[in-house]
Write a protein that holds these residues in place. Structure first.
Motif, PDB file in Angstrom:
ATOM      1  N   LEU A 287      -0.471  -0.276   2.888  1.00 12.13           N
ATOM      2  CA  LEU A 287      -0.751  -0.134   4.322  1.00 12.13           C
ATOM      3  C   LEU A 287      -1.708  -1.225   4.783  1.00 12.13           C
ATOM      4  CD1 LEU A 287      -1.148   3.762   4.534  1.00 12.13           C
ATOM      5  CD2 LEU A 287       0.535   2.421   5.827  1.00 12.13           C
ATOM      6  N   ASP A 288      -2.724  -1.481   3.967  1.00 17.08           N
ATOM      7  CA  ASP A 288      -3.703  -2.508   4.297  1.00 17.08           C
ATOM      8  C   ASP A 288      -3.057  -3.897   4.324  1.00 17.08           C
ATOM      9  OD1 ASP A 288      -6.387  -3.171   4.916  1.00 17.08           O
ATOM     10  OD2 ASP A 288      -6.690  -3.884   2.869  1.00 17.08           O
ATOM     11  N   ASP A 289      -2.086  -4.131   3.439  1.00 14.01           N
ATOM     12  CA  ASP A 289      -1.387  -5.429   3.422  1.00 14.01           C
ATOM     13  C   ASP A 289      -0.658  -5.705   4.743  1.00 14.01           C
ATOM     14  OD1 ASP A 289      -2.224  -5.941   0.849  1.00 14.01           O
ATOM     15  OD2 ASP A 289      -0.338  -5.384  -0.107  1.00 14.01           O
ATOM     16  N   CYS A 290      -0.089  -4.660   5.338  1.00 17.94           N
ATOM     17  CA  CYS A 290       0.597  -4.829   6.636  1.00 17.94           C
ATOM     18  C   CYS A 290      -0.379  -5.369   7.668  1.00 17.94           C
ATOM     19  CB  CYS A 290       1.149  -3.494   7.150  1.00 17.94           C
ATOM     20  SG  CYS A 290       2.405  -2.775   6.092  1.00 17.94           S
ATOM     21  N   MET A 291      -1.559  -4.749   7.712  1.00 16.17           N
ATOM     22  CA  MET A 291      -2.573  -5.196   8.669  1.00 16.17           C
ATOM     23  C   MET A 291      -2.978  -6.632   8.381  1.00 16.17           C
ATOM     24  SD  MET A 291      -4.382  -4.753  11.231  1.00 16.17           S
ATOM     25  CE  MET A 291      -5.170  -3.282  11.866  1.00 16.17           C
ATOM     26  N   ASP A 292      -3.157  -6.964   7.109  1.00 16.76           N
ATOM     27  CA  ASP A 292      -3.557  -8.333   6.748  1.00 16.76           C
ATOM     28  C   ASP A 292      -2.541  -9.350   7.276  1.00 16.76           C
ATOM     29  OD1 ASP A 292      -5.762  -7.342   5.498  1.00 16.76           O
ATOM     30  OD2 ASP A 292      -5.057  -7.651   3.454  1.00 16.76           O
ATOM     31  N   ASP A 293      -1.263  -9.040   7.114  1.00 18.18           N
ATOM     32  CA  ASP A 293      -0.232  -9.969   7.599  1.00 18.18           C
ATOM     33  C   ASP A 293      -0.250 -10.081   9.124  1.00 18.18           C
ATOM     34  OD1 ASP A 293       0.764 -10.717   5.126  1.00 18.18           O
ATOM     35  OD2 ASP A 293       2.240  -9.108   5.053  1.00 18.18           O
ATOM     36  N   MET A 294      -0.417  -8.946   9.791  1.00 21.50           N
ATOM     37  CA  MET A 294      -0.432  -8.992  11.263  1.00 21.50           C
ATOM     38  C   MET A 294      -1.636  -9.778  11.754  1.00 21.50           C
ATOM     39  SD  MET A 294       1.146  -5.328  12.543  1.00 21.50           S
ATOM     40  CE  MET A 294      -0.047  -4.280  11.717  1.00 21.50           C
ATOM     41  N   GLU A 295      -2.781  -9.571  11.087  1.00 18.10           N
ATOM     42  CA  GLU A 295      -3.981 -10.313  11.482  1.00 18.10           C
ATOM     43  C   GLU A 295      -3.804 -11.800  11.207  1.00 18.10           C
ATOM     44  OE1 GLU A 295      -7.770 -12.259  11.245  1.00 18.10           O
ATOM     45  OE2 GLU A 295      -6.591 -11.815   9.449  1.00 18.10           O
ATOM     46  N   GLU A 296      -3.156 -12.117  10.074  1.00 15.08           N
ATOM     47  CA  GLU A 296      -2.927 -13.532   9.749  1.00 15.08           C
ATOM     48  C   GLU A 296      -2.048 -14.189  10.821  1.00 15.08           C
ATOM     49  OE1 GLU A 296      -1.147 -14.321   5.918  1.00 15.08           O
ATOM     50  OE2 GLU A 296      -1.125 -16.490   6.275  1.00 15.08           O
TER      51      GLU A 296
ATOM     52  N   HIS B  69       7.785  -2.085   2.195  1.00 13.10           N
ATOM     53  CA  HIS B  69       7.134  -1.819   0.909  1.00 13.10           C
ATOM     54  C   HIS B  69       6.423  -0.456   0.955  1.00 13.10           C
ATOM     55  CE1 HIS B  69       5.371  -2.618  -2.937  1.00 13.10           C
ATOM     56  NE2 HIS B  69       4.160  -2.716  -2.465  1.00 13.10           N
ATOM     57  N   VAL B  70       5.729  -0.184   2.070  1.00 13.89           N
ATOM     58  CA  VAL B  70       5.093   1.132   2.244  1.00 13.89           C
ATOM     59  C   VAL B  70       6.155   2.236   2.130  1.00 13.89           C
ATOM     60  CG1 VAL B  70       3.926   2.651   3.905  1.00 13.89           C
ATOM     61  CG2 VAL B  70       3.177   0.271   3.659  1.00 13.89           C
ATOM     62  N   ALA B  71       7.279   2.046   2.826  1.00 12.80           N
ATOM     63  CA  ALA B  71       8.335   3.074   2.812  1.00 12.80           C
ATOM     64  C   ALA B  71       8.883   3.256   1.395  1.00 12.80           C
ATOM     65  CB  ALA B  71       9.457   2.681   3.773  1.00 12.80           C
ATOM     66  N   ASN B  72       9.000   2.143   0.640  1.00 14.25           N
ATOM     67  CA  ASN B  72       9.481   2.253  -0.739  1.00 14.25           C
ATOM     68  C   ASN B  72       8.522   3.069  -1.598  1.00 14.25           C
ATOM     69  OD1 ASN B  72      11.703   0.712  -0.139  1.00 14.25           O
ATOM     70  ND2 ASN B  72      10.888  -1.190  -0.990  1.00 14.25           N
ATOM     71  N   ILE B  73       7.214   2.870  -1.384  1.00  9.55           N
ATOM     72  CA  ILE B  73       6.232   3.636  -2.159  1.00  9.55           C
ATOM     73  C   ILE B  73       6.327   5.113  -1.798  1.00  9.55           C
ATOM     74  CG2 ILE B  73       3.753   4.010  -2.553  1.00  9.55           C
ATOM     75  CD1 ILE B  73       3.401   0.962  -2.144  1.00  9.55           C
ATOM     76  N   VAL B  74       6.457   5.406  -0.492  1.00  2.00           N
ATOM     77  CA  VAL B  74       6.597   6.804  -0.070  1.00  2.00           C
ATOM     78  C   VAL B  74       7.845   7.418  -0.706  1.00  2.00           C
ATOM     79  CG1 VAL B  74       7.072   8.318   1.911  1.00  2.00           C
ATOM     80  CG2 VAL B  74       5.328   6.520   2.089  1.00  2.00           C
ATOM     81  N   GLU B  75       8.952   6.673  -0.689  1.00  6.53           N
ATOM     82  CA  GLU B  75      10.191   7.173  -1.295  1.00  6.53           C
ATOM     83  C   GLU B  75       9.971   7.460  -2.780  1.00  6.53           C
ATOM     84  OE1 GLU B  75      13.551   4.551  -0.822  1.00  6.53           O
ATOM     85  OE2 GLU B  75      14.943   5.969  -1.754  1.00  6.53           O
ATOM     86  N   SER B  76       9.307   6.526  -3.437  1.00  7.43           N
ATOM     87  CA  SER B  76       9.049   6.667  -4.869  1.00  7.43           C
ATOM     88  C   SER B  76       8.153   7.885  -5.160  1.00  7.43           C
ATOM     89  CB  SER B  76       8.420   5.356  -5.350  1.00  7.43           C
ATOM     90  OG  SER B  76       8.141   5.396  -6.702  1.00  7.43           O
ATOM     91  N   ILE B  77       7.138   8.099  -4.326  1.00  8.47           N
ATOM     92  CA  ILE B  77       6.272   9.283  -4.481  1.00  8.47           C
ATOM     93  C   ILE B  77       7.094  10.553  -4.277  1.00  8.47           C
ATOM     94  CG2 ILE B  77       4.365  10.610  -3.430  1.00  8.47           C
ATOM     95  CD1 ILE B  77       2.972   7.943  -2.819  1.00  8.47           C
TER      96      ILE B  77
END
Lengths: 206, 206, 206
Positions: free
Chosen positions: B86-95, B193-201
């Motif tokens: 989730l934090d990575d998404c923000m990092d990309d948007m900020e970049e 990627h977030v959605a994939n982790i949720v699916e995996s959980i």
């Protein structure tokens, strides 16, 4: 070797093998694309796009099955990671094919076909290895060879980049060619990532 | 469904939902940035930078809690992976916001706003899905829709790249614009990627 | 803290520390490369390439040991992930060194040495932290400091990129320099990735 009280659901090995087989088709289509006259590239890229959709469907079948079955031959998230990683290889190969058409590149450097040969070999070895997940036998040769191929692909890639910067004077053409060879290198890394996951599964399960 | 003998610590769901909410703000700020006159972009980017710091703080709260509590609703490393993603998404948007200001780009192609609309939708769906981790109900619709949005974003991205190479003749401007749209595409991949982790959980825990 | 009935195999900590030590050498060689006259760069890059091979060997020793031993101090796949992530840092540093020679760049911007200083500090802190995996004590300071350094490296990187776009008018030279500083930034991200894995192991095992 742990005793297994419940018989393994071997369908997963068949499904993973089928998914890996799509990558063999994808790598062949890339080779076909390189050999095709410019006017026929779009048609080959369209077949690549179909192959990519088939791989997507194969991946989703595995995910759905994971969702519905209680007993899996390995940890659910390892099967999930393996299917995702196989699908990523196809995505990169399809992206490379699409870029070749999209960028309307007249001629690709000869060495690109060396990159694609490495990809074809990686795809074949990976497809051959998937059924061996069943017994976890004879997998080390596979991942060692993939690592060797990835090193070889890396060397080809660096020579290509040096050649591009030496020979191409149009910066926009250079950007296009560089991205194509970089995406092909990503695809090779993708096969190494698959091999790493297989190695990691073998370490855990053996 | 496994029986749970220990009541779940539901704080994690609140913390993850709060973190996901920062991404909703981030995506909105990106949309605001695109609409802002050039002279006001730096001010919007500064607010984006603040939003990114808040997301960092929210991520670290989750990590600290993981460090201090014994019972977690899922595997510790899954919560860790989810918060990081989730934090990575923000990092990309900020970049992306930072690059728009840093590169002093006069005009962005219109289609960039389509990319940002996809990001806004991804961020909203993700924030809405986080509380459903509690029961693991009705999550499939979420990850299927994110995958569809990522495909749509990918198509917009490729059209944008083709358009840039067709229309922009200044190679340095082309490099700048290409990087901005590539980073926005990374942000979309991040939500997948977030959605994939949720699916995996969900696969593991259900 | 869980009771451990079986004594830990401490060899892994020595092997990981040895691998991390190769990254310290790699970062030093990068600093040496920056200071070397152009005519001597190829020789320094050749030593970097040797250091990279040694790191590969060290990584493979860890993988082989994982394959042969039954009891490991952490989950096998965590040790696997940690060794791979350490090796990735070396790969990025070697790639940066190789690109500097391959691209025949006359002069690098001064700020590149700030990036390399951050890498040197990251490599040293990482090598110092590896033996502490044994007791899992005093690791938080390490990952907090690596995260701080990665933020600092990110700021240096962005300033460098802005400077390159402001000052370099030859687009092909700009592409070369940008890729070199981007790969150095990847190496910094690599050390953060190592720190994230250590944090994740510490959360699970403590």
């Amino acid at each position: 070797m742990r005793l297994r009280l419940i018989p393994r659901d071997t369908t997963y090995f068949d499904l993973l093998a089928a998914l890996a087989q799509h990558n063999v088709s994808g790598a062949s289509l890339l080779a076909e694309l390189l050999g095709a006259p410019r006017g026929e590239r779009a048609e080959v890229a369209a077949r690549m796009s179909e192959a990519e959709h088939l791989a997507d469907d194969a991946t989703h079948s595995i995910m759905r099955r994971l969702n519905q079955t209680f007993v899996t031959p390995f940890d659910r998230d390892d099967i999930y990671a393996l299917a995702s990683a196989l699908d990523d290889c196809m995505d990169d190969m399809e992206e490379a094919a699409d870029l070749i058409v999209l960028y309307k590149v007249d001629e690709l450097p000869l060495r690109v076909s060396e990159q694609v040969q490495v990809l074809q070999r990686c795809a074949e070895l990976t497809a051959e290895a998937m059924p061996r997940l069943h017994t976890l036998n004879a997998l080390e040769d596979y991942w060692v060879e993939i690592n060797r191929l990835e090193n070889q692909g890396d060397k080809v890639h660096r020579k290509l980049i040096a050649q591009l910067f030496d020979e191409v004077t149009d910066p926009i053409l250079l950007m296009k060619l560089k991205e194509i060879v970089d995406v092909l290198e990503n695809a090779t890394d993708g096969f190494e990532h698959v091999a790493n996951i297989v190695e990691s599964i073998a370490l855990k399960e053996s």
